[in-house]
Scaffold this active site. Structure first.
Site, mmCIF file in Angstrom:
data_model
loop_
_atom_site.group_PDB
_atom_site.id
_atom_site.type_symbol
_atom_site.label_atom_id
_atom_site.label_comp_id
_atom_site.label_asym_id
_atom_site.label_seq_id
_atom_site.Cartn_x
_atom_site.Cartn_y
_atom_site.Cartn_z
ATOM 1 C CB ALA A 126 38.939 17.480 -97.711
ATOM 2 C CB SER B 107 33.705 19.457 -91.421
ATOM 3 O OG SER B 107 32.953 20.650 -91.396
ATOM 4 N N GLY C 119 15.996 49.126 -87.402
ATOM 5 C CA GLY C 119 14.784 48.942 -88.218
ATOM 6 C C GLY C 119 15.111 49.008 -89.702
ATOM 7 C CD GLU D 110 41.454 30.219 -88.579
ATOM 8 O OE1 GLU D 110 41.808 29.617 -87.550
ATOM 9 O OE2 GLU D 110 42.065 31.191 -89.038
HETATM 10 N N1 CAA Z 1 46.728 19.285 -81.681
HETATM 11 C C1 CAA Z 1 47.605 18.313 -82.032
HETATM 12 N N2 CAA Z 1 47.213 17.183 -82.646
HETATM 13 C C2 CAA Z 1 45.898 17.036 -82.912
HETATM 14 C C3 CAA Z 1 44.950 18.011 -82.572
HETATM 15 C C4 CAA Z 1 45.410 19.169 -81.921
HETATM 16 N N3 CAA Z 1 44.571 20.138 -81.557
HETATM 17 N N4 CAA Z 1 43.731 17.602 -82.954
HETATM 18 C C5 CAA Z 1 43.894 16.401 -83.513
HETATM 19 N N5 CAA Z 1 45.206 16.069 -83.498
HETATM 20 C C6 CAA Z 1 45.808 14.819 -83.938
HETATM 21 C C7 CAA Z 1 45.171 13.713 -83.122
HETATM 22 O O1 CAA Z 1 45.870 13.554 -81.914
HETATM 23 C C8 CAA Z 1 45.235 12.518 -84.023
HETATM 24 O O2 CAA Z 1 46.468 11.850 -83.856
HETATM 25 P P1 CAA Z 1 46.530 10.546 -82.891
HETATM 26 O O3 CAA Z 1 45.665 9.524 -83.561
HETATM 27 O O4 CAA Z 1 47.983 10.231 -82.870
HETATM 28 O O5 CAA Z 1 45.999 10.963 -81.571
HETATM 29 C C9 CAA Z 1 45.185 13.115 -85.424
HETATM 30 O O6 CAA Z 1 45.484 14.518 -85.298
HETATM 31 C C10 CAA Z 1 43.814 12.982 -86.028
HETATM 32 O O7 CAA Z 1 42.908 13.606 -85.146
HETATM 33 P P2 CAA Z 1 41.377 13.233 -85.108
HETATM 34 O O8 CAA Z 1 41.227 11.753 -85.016
HETATM 35 O O9 CAA Z 1 40.722 14.065 -84.065
HETATM 36 O O10 CAA Z 1 40.947 13.665 -86.590
HETATM 37 P P3 CAA Z 1 39.537 13.757 -87.275
HETATM 38 O O11 CAA Z 1 39.670 13.297 -88.661
HETATM 39 O O12 CAA Z 1 38.481 13.162 -86.406
HETATM 40 O O13 CAA Z 1 39.293 15.361 -87.405
HETATM 41 C C11 CAA Z 1 38.580 17.520 -86.711
HETATM 42 C C12 CAA Z 1 39.306 16.210 -86.373
HETATM 43 C C13 CAA Z 1 38.594 18.275 -85.396
HETATM 44 C C14 CAA Z 1 37.148 17.314 -87.166
HETATM 45 C C15 CAA Z 1 39.379 18.267 -87.801
HETATM 46 O O14 CAA Z 1 39.310 17.608 -89.052
HETATM 47 C C16 CAA Z 1 38.934 19.701 -87.962
HETATM 48 O O15 CAA Z 1 39.325 20.577 -87.203
HETATM 49 N N6 CAA Z 1 38.109 19.999 -89.009
HETATM 50 C C17 CAA Z 1 37.774 21.359 -89.347
HETATM 51 C C18 CAA Z 1 38.732 21.877 -90.377
HETATM 52 C C19 CAA Z 1 38.958 23.354 -90.267
HETATM 53 O O16 CAA Z 1 38.919 23.941 -89.208
HETATM 54 N N7 CAA Z 1 39.241 23.974 -91.407
HETATM 55 C C20 CAA Z 1 39.552 25.351 -91.414
HETATM 56 C C21 CAA Z 1 40.245 25.725 -92.668
HETATM 57 S S1 CAA Z 1 41.196 27.173 -92.511
HETATM 58 C C22 CAA Z 1 40.177 28.488 -92.761
HETATM 59 O O17 CAA Z 1 38.989 28.405 -92.780
HETATM 60 C C23 CAA Z 1 40.909 29.766 -92.769
HETATM 61 C C24 CAA Z 1 40.453 30.960 -93.453
HETATM 62 O O18 CAA Z 1 39.862 30.992 -94.509
HETATM 63 C C25 CAA Z 1 40.833 32.232 -92.830
#
Ligand code: CAA
Length: 381
Positions: A130, A132, A340, A364
């Site tokens: 899990a 993206s 280079g 992120e």
């Molecule tokens: N703010 C508030 N609520 C939000 C939101 C936001 N920005 N984005 C989505 N939601 C809510 C939605 O409103 C939705 O609720 P409703 O149905 O009530 O509207 C619910 O969350 C589900 O949203 P989606 O249907 O958009 O969900 P999705 O399964 O299609 O996924 C995605 C969306 C944007 C792809 C998300 O999964 C995502 O951002 N994926 C990437 C994950 C990520 O960034 N991981 C980073 C890990 S941390 C890291 O990397 C840190 C490190 O090491 C330093």
């Protein structure tokens, strides 16, 4: 009009002081930190004693109460000399924003005051299957009496093992998908919390990345920081605020590489003159400077929107992260080109910067996910 597009003086003063600290106390160790893949303890000590390891913590909990733009400037200036070290304030912000957004007063006092004292705070969203698709997480939190039992594992966790506190997203109702996820805070010493081997990464070698294993971790309900089922939305809101810190990091990396390349081009002589005097090199440097400046404006605008909680924050946060990290990748690659053969060996820092820049396009949320987020938020302002 006088003040338009001019940073207020206190931010420039902050930049100056962080730059001085970074040049003196962080840069001298950056090569060694990368070469030996070791935690930048010197940077942590310097940042912590200056109140910059978690500058976003509000003053009422013993922090500096730095606003989003001030945090961006801190991270940018540290990343200019050592990207790994810039993850210290960035990870601490990422780990604790869920608590700041959703925790109650008691929870904030309990963990934010410890964060201000130097205990780290990590963020546990991703899992091996899990990434993206964050909502497809398998880690489960099940009710037991008044509390919870958590089982599962979290992958790619920055500062795992170093941090004292972990914001963990777990499914409390798998049938409900993203609506069945809840946020908890776990502590390093909780029975059942353990860590995997250190990942051997291309860059950011000074920042430990490990798996976090959760094996029958029993906690009270006082560890739950979101409403039940509201964890995914909280996780996304958090990223809206913190993807800007990754933009800041990329901005600093690009700035650092640009400075090294410009200095080198003015010193390096070939065909009887400095290579800077060849238009081929001048155009590369001019493009770098132009793209960095555009990235800076977008990142600072996104930070201001984060601070003000504006409606188009989600778009701006994703845009700043995506644009700036792509700029950093291009600028660092071109910086290696300007140097280079010298750019390709580690006598100069540009090859490290190029390796570090690559991660900023991935974590992120990959830049493909940022484009998806932008597309879903077109026209919201
Ligand atoms: N703010 C508030 N609520 C939000 C939101 C936001 N920005 N984005 C989505 N939601 C809510 C939605 O409103 C939705 O609720 P409703 O149905 O009530 O509207 C619910 O969350 C589900 O949203 P989606 O249907 O958009 O969900 P999705 O399964 O299609 O996924 C995605 C969306 C944007 C792809 C998300 O999964 C995502 O951002 N994926 C990437 C994950 C990520 O960034 N991981 C980073 C890990 S941390 C890291 O990397 C840190 C490190 O090491 C330093």
């Amino acid at each position: 009009m006088d003040q338009l597009f001019t940073l207020p003086e206190e931010y420039e003063a902050l930049r100056e002081s962080v730059r001085a600290l970074a040049d003196k106390k962080i840069q001298p160790f950056a090569h060694d930190v990368d070469a030996n893949a070791r935690f930048p303890q010197e940077a942590f000590d310097a940042l912590q004693s200056a109140g910059l390891a978690a500058p976003h913590v509000p003053a009422e909990f013993g922090g500096e109460g730095a606003d989003a733009l001030a945090v961006v400037i801190v991270i940018e200036e540290v990343a200019r000399v050592c990207a790994s070290s810039s993850l210290i304030p960035a990870v601490n912000k990422l780990g604790s924003v869920p608590l700041m957004l959703a925790g109650n007063a008691e929870q904030k006092k309990r963990w934010l005051s410890e964060l201000a004292k130097g205990k780290g705070f990590s963020y546990c969203l991703s899992e091996s299957e899990a990434g993206s698709d964050a909502a497809s997480m398998k880690t489960r939190a099940v009710r037991k009496g008044d509390g919870w039992v958590i089982n599962g594992s979290k992958k790619w966790i920055s500062h795992a093992g170093i941090s004292e506190f972990y914001t963990v997203l777990a499914s409390t109702d798998p049938e409900k998908g993203s609506k069945g996820i809840t946020a908890f805070i776990l502590e390093k010493g909780d029975a059942g919390v353990s860590f995997g081997a250190h990942e051997k990464k291309m860059g950011f070698k000074g920042s430990p990345t490990r798996e976090v294993y959760l094996d029958n971790v029993e906690i009270g309900d006082d560890r739950r920081i979101s409403e039940i089922g509201a964890g995914f939305s909280l996780a996304m809101q958090t990223l809206d605020h913190t993807r800007i810190t990754i933009a800041a990091q990329a901005l600093g990396i690009a700035q650092g590489a640009f400075e090294v390349a410009t200095k080198y081009a003015k010193e390096r002589r070939q065909f009887g003159k400095a290579i800077f005097d060849f238009q081929a090199i001048q155009f590369m440097l001019a493009d770098m400077a132009m793209e960095i400046e555009a990235a800076r404006q977008l990142t600072y605008a996104a930070a201001a929107k984060s601070e003000r909680g504006e409606r188009d924050l989600t778009f701006f946060s994703a845009a700043s992260k995506c644009f700036t990290t792509d700029v950093a990748m291009k600028v660092t690659t071109d910086a290696v080109q300007v140097l280079g053969g010298y750019g390709y060996v580690n006598d100069y820092p540009v090859e490290r910067m190029m390796r570090d820049a690559k991660l900023t396009q991935i974590y992120e949320g990959t830049n493909q996910i940022q484009r998806l987020v932008m597309a879903r938020n077109l026209g919201i302002n």
